[in-house]
Design a protein around this motif. Sequence first.
Motif, PDB file in Angstrom:
ATOM      1  N   MET A 127       0.844  -1.192   0.000  1.00 29.01           N
ATOM      2  CA  MET A 127       0.000   0.000   0.000  1.00 29.01           C
ATOM      3  C   MET A 127       0.879   1.242   0.000  1.00 29.01           C
ATOM      4  O   MET A 127       1.893   1.298   0.694  1.00 29.01           O
ATOM      5  N   VAL A 128       0.498   2.246  -0.790  1.00 27.56           N
ATOM      6  CA  VAL A 128       1.229   3.507  -0.865  1.00 27.56           C
ATOM      7  C   VAL A 128       0.324   4.608  -0.325  1.00 27.56           C
ATOM      8  O   VAL A 128      -0.814   4.759  -0.782  1.00 27.56           O
ATOM      9  N   GLN A 129       0.828   5.346   0.669  1.00 24.69           N
ATOM     10  CA  GLN A 129      -0.001   6.362   1.324  1.00 24.69           C
ATOM     11  C   GLN A 129       0.776   7.649   1.536  1.00 24.69           C
ATOM     12  O   GLN A 129       1.961   7.619   1.898  1.00 24.69           O
ATOM     13  N   GLU A 130       0.113   8.777   1.314  1.00 23.33           N
ATOM     14  CA  GLU A 130       0.608  10.079   1.760  1.00 23.33           C
ATOM     15  C   GLU A 130      -0.077  10.374   3.094  1.00 23.33           C
ATOM     16  O   GLU A 130      -1.304  10.395   3.170  1.00 23.33           O
ATOM     17  N   ARG A 131       0.708  10.585   4.133  1.00 19.62           N
ATOM     18  CA  ARG A 131       0.105  10.805   5.449  1.00 19.62           C
ATOM     19  C   ARG A 131       0.653  12.065   6.094  1.00 19.62           C
ATOM     20  O   ARG A 131       1.879  12.302   6.082  1.00 19.62           O
ATOM     21  N   PRO A 132      -0.233  12.874   6.699  1.00 16.77           N
ATOM     22  CA  PRO A 132       0.228  14.068   7.417  1.00 16.77           C
ATOM     23  C   PRO A 132       0.658  13.711   8.838  1.00 16.77           C
ATOM     24  O   PRO A 132       0.429  12.592   9.316  1.00 16.77           O
ATOM     25  N   SER A 133       1.283  14.653   9.508  1.00 19.43           N
ATOM     26  CA  SER A 133       1.603  14.469  10.929  1.00 19.43           C
ATOM     27  C   SER A 133       0.321  14.532  11.743  1.00 19.43           C
ATOM     28  O   SER A 133      -0.609  15.267  11.409  1.00 19.43           O
ATOM     29  N   ARG A 134       0.306  13.726  12.818  1.00 19.49           N
ATOM     30  CA  ARG A 134      -0.839  13.742  13.730  1.00 19.49           C
ATOM     31  C   ARG A 134      -0.309  13.791  15.165  1.00 19.49           C
ATOM     32  O   ARG A 134       0.765  13.258  15.468  1.00 19.49           O
ATOM     33  N   PRO A 135      -1.070  14.402  16.076  1.00 18.79           N
ATOM     34  CA  PRO A 135      -0.626  14.445  17.475  1.00 18.79           C
ATOM     35  C   PRO A 135      -0.636  13.051  18.091  1.00 18.79           C
ATOM     36  O   PRO A 135      -1.531  12.251  17.797  1.00 18.79           O
ATOM     37  N   TRP A 136       0.350  12.782  18.934  1.00 19.71           N
ATOM     38  CA  TRP A 136       0.372  11.484  19.597  1.00 19.71           C
ATOM     39  C   TRP A 136       1.082  11.583  20.936  1.00 19.71           C
ATOM     40  O   TRP A 136       1.863  12.500  21.190  1.00 19.71           O
ATOM     41  N   ALA A 137       0.766  10.630  21.819  1.00 11.86           N
ATOM     42  CA  ALA A 137       1.416  10.489  23.117  1.00 11.86           C
ATOM     43  C   ALA A 137       2.286   9.248  23.047  1.00 11.86           C
ATOM     44  O   ALA A 137       1.834   8.196  22.585  1.00 11.86           O
ATOM     45  N   PHE A 138       3.538   9.360  23.531  1.00  8.41           N
ATOM     46  CA  PHE A 138       4.470   8.254  23.303  1.00  8.41           C
ATOM     47  C   PHE A 138       5.526   8.168  24.397  1.00  8.41           C
ATOM     48  O   PHE A 138       5.726   9.098  25.184  1.00  8.41           O
ATOM     49  N   VAL A 139       6.186   7.020  24.411  1.00  3.02           N
ATOM     50  CA  VAL A 139       7.353   6.770  25.247  1.00  3.02           C
ATOM     51  C   VAL A 139       8.517   6.480  24.326  1.00  3.02           C
ATOM     52  O   VAL A 139       8.364   5.766  23.332  1.00  3.02           O
ATOM     53  N   GLN A 140       9.673   7.018  24.646  1.00  3.73           N
ATOM     54  CA  GLN A 140      10.871   6.826  23.849  1.00  3.73           C
ATOM     55  C   GLN A 140      11.875   6.006  24.654  1.00  3.73           C
ATOM     56  O   GLN A 140      12.102   6.256  25.833  1.00  3.73           O
ATOM     57  N   PRO A 215       5.511  11.252  12.188  1.00  2.00           N
ATOM     58  CA  PRO A 215       6.156  11.670  10.943  1.00  2.00           C
ATOM     59  C   PRO A 215       5.152  11.779   9.797  1.00  2.00           C
ATOM     60  O   PRO A 215       4.151  11.057   9.754  1.00  2.00           O
ATOM     61  N   ALA A 216       5.444  12.698   8.872  1.00  2.00           N
ATOM     62  CA  ALA A 216       4.609  12.890   7.685  1.00  2.00           C
ATOM     63  C   ALA A 216       5.424  12.609   6.435  1.00  2.00           C
ATOM     64  O   ALA A 216       6.642  12.823   6.414  1.00  2.00           O
ATOM     65  N   GLY A 217       4.739  12.115   5.402  1.00  2.00           N
ATOM     66  CA  GLY A 217       5.424  11.879   4.142  1.00  2.00           C
ATOM     67  C   GLY A 217       4.802  10.743   3.370  1.00  2.00           C
ATOM     68  O   GLY A 217       3.626  10.398   3.559  1.00  2.00           O
ATOM     69  N   LEU A 218       5.585  10.133   2.499  1.00  2.20           N
ATOM     70  CA  LEU A 218       5.134   9.038   1.658  1.00  2.20           C
ATOM     71  C   LEU A 218       5.556   7.717   2.283  1.00  2.20           C
ATOM     72  O   LEU A 218       6.739   7.511   2.598  1.00  2.20           O
ATOM     73  N   TRP A 219       4.589   6.815   2.443  1.00  2.00           N
ATOM     74  CA  TRP A 219       4.831   5.534   3.110  1.00  2.00           C
ATOM     75  C   TRP A 219       4.531   4.377   2.162  1.00  2.00           C
ATOM     76  O   TRP A 219       3.525   4.400   1.443  1.00  2.00           O
ATOM     77  N   ARG A 284       9.709   8.822   1.788  1.00  2.00           N
ATOM     78  CA  ARG A 284       9.952  10.249   1.562  1.00  2.00           C
ATOM     79  C   ARG A 284       9.464  11.017   2.774  1.00  2.00           C
ATOM     80  O   ARG A 284       8.288  10.983   3.118  1.00  2.00           O
ATOM     81  N   SER A 285      10.365  11.686   3.437  1.00  2.00           N
ATOM     82  CA  SER A 285      10.026  12.382   4.675  1.00  2.00           C
ATOM     83  C   SER A 285       9.714  13.846   4.397  1.00  2.00           C
ATOM     84  O   SER A 285      10.541  14.567   3.825  1.00  2.00           O
ATOM     85  N   ASP A 286       8.510  14.276   4.800  1.00  2.00           N
ATOM     86  CA  ASP A 286       8.164  15.694   4.760  1.00  2.00           C
ATOM     87  C   ASP A 286       8.392  16.350   6.122  1.00  2.00           C
ATOM     88  O   ASP A 286       8.746  17.528   6.200  1.00  2.00           O
ATOM     89  N   ASP A 287       8.178  15.592   7.176  1.00  2.00           N
ATOM     90  CA  ASP A 287       8.353  16.107   8.543  1.00  2.00           C
ATOM     91  C   ASP A 287       8.497  14.900   9.465  1.00  2.00           C
ATOM     92  O   ASP A 287       7.604  14.055   9.519  1.00  2.00           O
ATOM     93  N   LEU A 288       9.604  14.822  10.180  1.00  2.00           N
ATOM     94  CA  LEU A 288       9.809  13.694  11.088  1.00  2.00           C
ATOM     95  C   LEU A 288       9.033  13.833  12.386  1.00  2.00           C
ATOM     96  O   LEU A 288       8.995  12.894  13.189  1.00  2.00           O
ATOM     97  N   GLY A 289       8.418  14.987  12.619  1.00  2.00           N
ATOM     98  CA  GLY A 289       7.659  15.155  13.857  1.00  2.00           C
ATOM     99  C   GLY A 289       8.559  14.998  15.067  1.00  2.00           C
ATOM    100  O   GLY A 289       9.636  15.595  15.143  1.00  2.00           O
ATOM    101  N   SER A 290       8.124  14.168  16.017  1.00  2.00           N
ATOM    102  CA  SER A 290       8.895  13.941  17.248  1.00  2.00           C
ATOM    103  C   SER A 290       9.816  12.742  17.159  1.00  2.00           C
ATOM    104  O   SER A 290      10.505  12.434  18.133  1.00  2.00           O
TER     105      SER A 290
END
Length: 304
Positions: A127-140, A215-219, A284-290
């Motif tokens: 599957m090929v998707q263009e996805r925007p950044s979305r808010p999320w809660a996470f642990v690193q 992250p946003a971009g092409l997946w 393809r990375s448009d924005d890596l976000g966090s």
Amino acid sequence: MERDPQDTKRYSIGQFAKLTGFPVGTLRYYDEADVLKPAFVDPETGYRSYTEVQRKQMLLLTELHFMQVPVELLRDFMRNPTLEHQGEIYDWKIRQLHQDIQDRQQDLLSLMRKRAHPWQGQQYEVMVQERPSRPWAFVQYVTKMRRFEPDRERAFEAVRAVLERQGVKPASPPMTFSLPVDDLRRRLTGVEVYAGFEVSGPVPVEGDVLLGATPAGLWFGVQHTGPYEHIWHVMAMLLEYAQREGVPVLRGAGEFLTQEVFRVGPWDTRDAGAWVTDVQWLVRSDDLGSVVPWDETPVTDEKI
């Protein structure tokens, strides 16, 4: 008070070996490794001599030696050879053995799942998707390959607990992002992972749970059904598709930021054959976000 004559007694390396039970070769190695240096070395002959005090210290070192304690800890111990210090190393070894047991149990569980659900050579549509950044809660965190699953589950539990306390419902299934690695050896020794849930409402920072954006971009991605152990086959499909589409690939799968979305997991069913996981590469990375290296991760105490 008179000094005990025994404290001034010197032993040759051969005598010291017999008294302590350590082979001469081991004593020489400990000398070279700066764990236990002889108290005296004859400048003309190079003969080593040890003292009674060192013999008493070796009684404490003996137990650590047979526990297969790393030489670095032995070296540190002999700079302060006390019962208290010995106890600290016991505690370290106990923690290590507990972790070893957990790792072996995880290895056994993984093997049993592969035995129960062998790879059947199935093929998945990419599957090929263009996805925007979305808010999320996470642990690193940083984990090793054999600890991916238990560390991931603990991270999901930590984020779920915070969201529940705040009365916020996750806006997505649990997901992880793994940073690219240079080669397989790095994946074996340590990989930075981000685990959490997308959210649609304001969530305050709490403890290790951070707030940010995906992250946003092409997946490029596929949806895999079955145990996690077969996801390596999915990676091969993505790699072949990426090459066919003209995406530059220099090192293979490890050079892409990878997302895994756990649509059906062990919290839904114990049947590993029914688990459903989306595996996606950011080509393809448009924005890596966090999702950036550890020392660059933006941390905020604001709400999103």
